[in-house]
Design a protein around this motif. Structure first.
Motif, short mmCIF file in Angstrom:
data_model
loop_
_atom_site.label_atom_id
_atom_site.label_comp_id
_atom_site.label_asym_id
_atom_site.label_seq_id
_atom_site.Cartn_x
_atom_site.Cartn_y
_atom_site.Cartn_z
N LEU A 168 0.77 -1.12 -0.11
CA LEU A 168 -0.10 0.00 0.13
C LEU A 168 0.91 1.20 0.04
CD1 LEU A 168 -3.11 -1.42 1.92
CD2 LEU A 168 -2.60 -0.99 -0.38
N THR A 169 1.09 1.55 -1.24
CA THR A 169 1.95 2.76 -1.27
C THR A 169 1.42 4.32 -0.73
OG1 THR A 169 1.22 3.32 -3.51
CG2 THR A 169 3.00 1.85 -3.20
N PHE A 170 0.24 4.20 -0.41
CA PHE A 170 -0.63 5.41 0.26
C PHE A 170 -0.44 5.25 1.54
CE2 PHE A 170 -3.86 2.52 -1.56
CZ PHE A 170 -4.39 2.25 -0.05
N HIS A 171 -0.44 6.41 2.31
CA HIS A 171 -0.71 6.30 3.85
C HIS A 171 -2.26 6.13 4.08
CE1 HIS A 171 -0.92 7.38 8.04
NE2 HIS A 171 -2.04 8.15 7.67
N ALA A 172 -2.63 5.25 4.81
CA ALA A 172 -4.23 4.93 5.31
C ALA A 172 -4.32 4.49 6.67
CB ALA A 172 -4.48 3.77 4.33
N ASP A 173 -5.58 4.91 6.85
CA ASP A 173 -5.90 4.46 8.49
C ASP A 173 -7.14 3.61 8.18
OD1 ASP A 173 -4.44 5.82 9.86
OD2 ASP A 173 -5.44 7.72 9.11
#
Length: 289
Positions: free
Chosen positions: A19-24
């Motif tokens: 997951l190359t994006f930051h996520a919560d």
DNA sequence: ACCCAGGCGGGCG
DNA sequence: CGCCCGCATGGG
């Protein structure tokens, strides 16, 4: 609202995919939510299972409702018919169990450059530290942007920023010996603009182009093709997959990587990537091999 | 104090 | 070729 069959958001998000994006991510009962930032803003997903189908609501800051839904469909591969893919993957009892246990796990689609960087970092490394290093690199080289609410975030570092960065500053992010691979890949990405367009090429030719880059070998190239270019015929072979395939399909006998490639290509033609992800995550979770 | 982590490139036999 | 080794670094 999107209504999809066979979609488990948490499993797709937490199955070791890049997951190359930051996520919560969070889950309350049968309601899951995931928030992540993109180049254009921020996407918030809520997903609710209803029998065999799942309702997905997507809201985007900087996106229209339709554009947010489109982004989610593309990102999580919701346009792919998992039922048909399962029918082609389900060649034996072990795979049948993997499908049952991991039902709804999707292959995500990520930005090719971001995927390339993540998997160069992944070699001889562990998932936790990969995330740490990527985070450090965002802080050091990622463009600062503000969301609608004013909250500042850092985008994923672009090749231009890394191409002109010194090796020392790259290494300060914790990359170790991979610093020169990263700098070189960034420079090549600029020198060879067709690298961004590899999804237009057949799998074999695209792989050949990636293998020319220093620090990208057979396994990393397949990961980039699978998760960054949507090449579902890629079958990345890491230490886990090798052990699992040898254990399940070769009675524990050691096989060379080339033999495992041939085996997977013959057994799961066209859906090798899904087969790999299900073997990988199910095998890891249940400690097979 | 160890030992390991989603490999790769280079060098040797 | 096929095999084997070193490689940076943080967490268990």
């Amino acid at each position: 609202m999107i209504d999809v069959k066979d979609f488990d958001l948490g499993l797709s998000f937490e199955s070791g995919q890049p997951l190359t994006f930051h996520a919560d991510y969070s889950r309350k009962g049968h309601v899951e939510s995931l928030t992540y930032s993109t180049i254009s803003g921020e996407i918030r997903i809520r997903s609710m299972a209803r029998g065999r189908s799942t309702r997905v609501y997507a809201i985007g800051k900087g996106y229209s409702c339709a554009a947010a839904e489109e982004e989610v469909v593309r990102r999580f591969g919701l346009d792919e018919d998992l039922g048909r893919i399962y029918a082609r993957m389900n060649t034996d009892p072990f795979m049948e169990r993997a499908i049952a246990e991991m039902a709804g796990m999707r292959l995500t689609r990520n930005d090719p450059w971001e995927t390339t960087l993540c998997f160069i970092i992944s070699q001889f490394n562990n998932i936790k530290r990969i995330r740490l290093i990527v985070g450090n690199m965002k802080g050091a080289f990622g463009e600062k942007v503000a969301l609608d609410d004013g909250r500042p975030i850092r985008l994923f570092p672009r090749p231009e920023a890394l191409a002109r960065a010194g090796l020392g500053k790259i290494r300060a992010c914790g990359t170790g010996f991979r610093d020169r691979y990263i700098q070189n890949a960034a420079r090549e990405w600029i020198a060879r603009p067709w690298l961004a367009e590899l999804s237009k090429l057949p799998y074999d030719e695209a792989k050949e182009a990636l293998l020319e880059l220093d620090g990208i070998g057979d396994k990393v190239a397949d990961c980039i093709l699978l998760f960054g270019y949507g090449k579902r015929e890629a079958f990345p072979i890491d230490t886990w997959i090798k052990r699992i395939v040898e254990h399940v399909y070769f009675n524990g006998r050691r096989k060379r990587v080339e033999q495992i490639h041939r085996f997977a290509d013959r057994r799961w033609p066209g859906v090798q990537g899904y087969a790999q992800q299900y073997l990988f995550w199910f095998g890891r979770q249940s400690k097979v091999g």
